[in-house]
Scaffold this motif. Sequence first.
Motif, PDB file in Angstrom:
ATOM      1  N   THR A 195       3.224   2.937   9.466  1.00  0.00           N
ATOM      2  CA  THR A 195       3.418   3.925   8.408  1.00  0.00           C
ATOM      3  C   THR A 195       2.146   4.745   8.224  1.00  0.00           C
ATOM      4  O   THR A 195       1.053   4.333   8.630  1.00  0.00           O
ATOM      5  N   LEU A 226       3.823   6.939   3.054  1.00  0.00           N
ATOM      6  CA  LEU A 226       3.564   6.353   1.750  1.00  0.00           C
ATOM      7  C   LEU A 226       2.471   7.183   1.084  1.00  0.00           C
ATOM      8  O   LEU A 226       1.635   7.782   1.765  1.00  0.00           O
ATOM      9  N   GLU A 234      -2.620  -1.486  -4.827  1.00  0.00           N
ATOM     10  CA  GLU A 234      -1.357  -1.603  -4.091  1.00  0.00           C
ATOM     11  C   GLU A 234      -0.225  -0.927  -4.872  1.00  0.00           C
ATOM     12  O   GLU A 234       0.901  -1.430  -4.936  1.00  0.00           O
ATOM     13  N   ASP A 241       6.894   5.433  -1.991  1.00  0.00           N
ATOM     14  CA  ASP A 241       7.646   5.678  -0.757  1.00  0.00           C
ATOM     15  C   ASP A 241       8.224   7.089  -0.820  1.00  0.00           C
ATOM     16  O   ASP A 241       9.154   7.356  -1.593  1.00  0.00           O
ATOM     17  N   HIS A 276       1.220  -3.348   4.559  1.00  0.00           N
ATOM     18  CA  HIS A 276       2.275  -2.328   4.621  1.00  0.00           C
ATOM     19  C   HIS A 276       2.298  -1.613   5.969  1.00  0.00           C
ATOM     20  O   HIS A 276       2.893  -0.538   6.094  1.00  0.00           O
ATOM     21  N   LEU A 312       6.740   1.015  -4.227  1.00  0.00           N
ATOM     22  CA  LEU A 312       6.980  -0.109  -3.317  1.00  0.00           C
ATOM     23  C   LEU A 312       6.659  -1.425  -4.015  1.00  0.00           C
ATOM     24  O   LEU A 312       5.789  -1.486  -4.886  1.00  0.00           O
ATOM     25  N   ARG A 357       4.913  -4.854  -4.442  1.00  0.00           N
ATOM     26  CA  ARG A 357       3.617  -5.374  -3.996  1.00  0.00           C
ATOM     27  C   ARG A 357       3.808  -6.624  -3.130  1.00  0.00           C
ATOM     28  O   ARG A 357       4.694  -7.443  -3.382  1.00  0.00           O
ATOM     29  N   LYS A 358       2.938  -6.774  -2.163  1.00  0.00           N
ATOM     30  CA  LYS A 358       2.972  -7.936  -1.279  1.00  0.00           C
ATOM     31  C   LYS A 358       1.735  -8.820  -1.437  1.00  0.00           C
ATOM     32  O   LYS A 358       1.696  -9.930  -0.900  1.00  0.00           O
TER      33      LYS A 358
END
Length: 418
Positions: A5, A37, A49, A53, A100, A409, A411-412
């Motif tokens: 991305t 992004l 973060e 998108d 991401h 998006l 968060r991870k």
Amino acid sequence: MPAGTLLYAQSGGVTAVINASASAVIQAARARKVRVLAARNGILGALREQLIDTTSMPLAQVKALAHTPGGAFGSCRLKLKSLDADRAKYERLLAVFKAHDVRWFLYNGGNDSADTALKVSQLAAEYGYPLTCVGVPKTIDNDLAVTDCCPGFGSAAKYTAVSVRECALDVAAMAETSTKVFVYEAMGRHAGWLAAAAGLAGAGKDDAPHLILFPERAYDEADFLARVDAVVKRVGHCVVVASEGIRTADGRFVADAGGGKDAFGHTQLGGVASQLAGRVKDVLGYKVHWTLPDYLQRSARHIASKTDLEQAMAVGRAAVECALNGQNAVMPVIVREADAPYRWHVDIAALSAIANHEKTMPKGFIRKDGHGITAAARRYLQPLIEGEAYPPYGRNGLPDYVVPKHAALRRKLPAWQG
């Protein structure tokens, strides 16, 4: 479809055409089937973060960004220090990128942003992470090195020249019984490009602006007041344009507001026009008005320069091409081919040649008396304000600007504690 991305972020003070660069970036990436992004509020959004998108944005909305001022995704003033001093922040950025699958990072800003993008590219190389970092030029101050001019400046310059011309007509009409001196404050901490642009408002000896104060020349109060008095006696009134960054011979900012430093370590300036106006009134006794356009200079999309808009979109498209072609740690720049007719093209420069460098007004652009622009400056500036790029207007009589609703998006990573 290329793997990964692309992350786009806006930095520092926004401009009338920074969203045009954003629009061009998104459209160019979509044409190459690359997901884009955007970081909410610039580099802060990347650290937190907080990512947007852009695939959920309809094409019509993306295109409408090109005629909308402000920062569509938010910007911030956050100066990252060296890799050693701010290593935790840089490593956090890299962790977010990895989470991401960000393989291309486009940072739309000025000198400090170019430095940040360069350092991020260096850290990624150190860790062996495949990341291409590209700067996208933006500033109304026109102080970015290497590029002939900077997207954002042309529109601010046009606003300045138009405003000074209009105000000068107003002052001239009332000077017999009212205001004799008018002081206009232009942005420009160390470089007097915007103040110089005001010089386009008139061409004759007695045309406004009658005096321009540049940060490249030391401010001498006695000399300034004498010149104001002489102009009033000769013309009947005097229009002064002063850059916010003018200093005395000992290096002190005339408009040091005493507010400390901003996020980039710059002295907080404020109100040079009001200070000059006060001195003119107290010493010379003339009735004075002054103005501080401030954000109006950078947000005036309704009177944007067509040249500026085209260049802002061109560097956005070029940045995507650079990124996808693997041209790392670079920035697309404007190269002037000719003044009249004006011709230009986009080239690519290394971030190392741009980061933390500053382009001030050439000596040959400032008149020998220090208070006006030369023919060379006029030849340089004139093409940058040419052409109109009006936004569409609604039935309410106002520009039809777009304020997109962003899809955030999930968060991870754990929340950033910085």
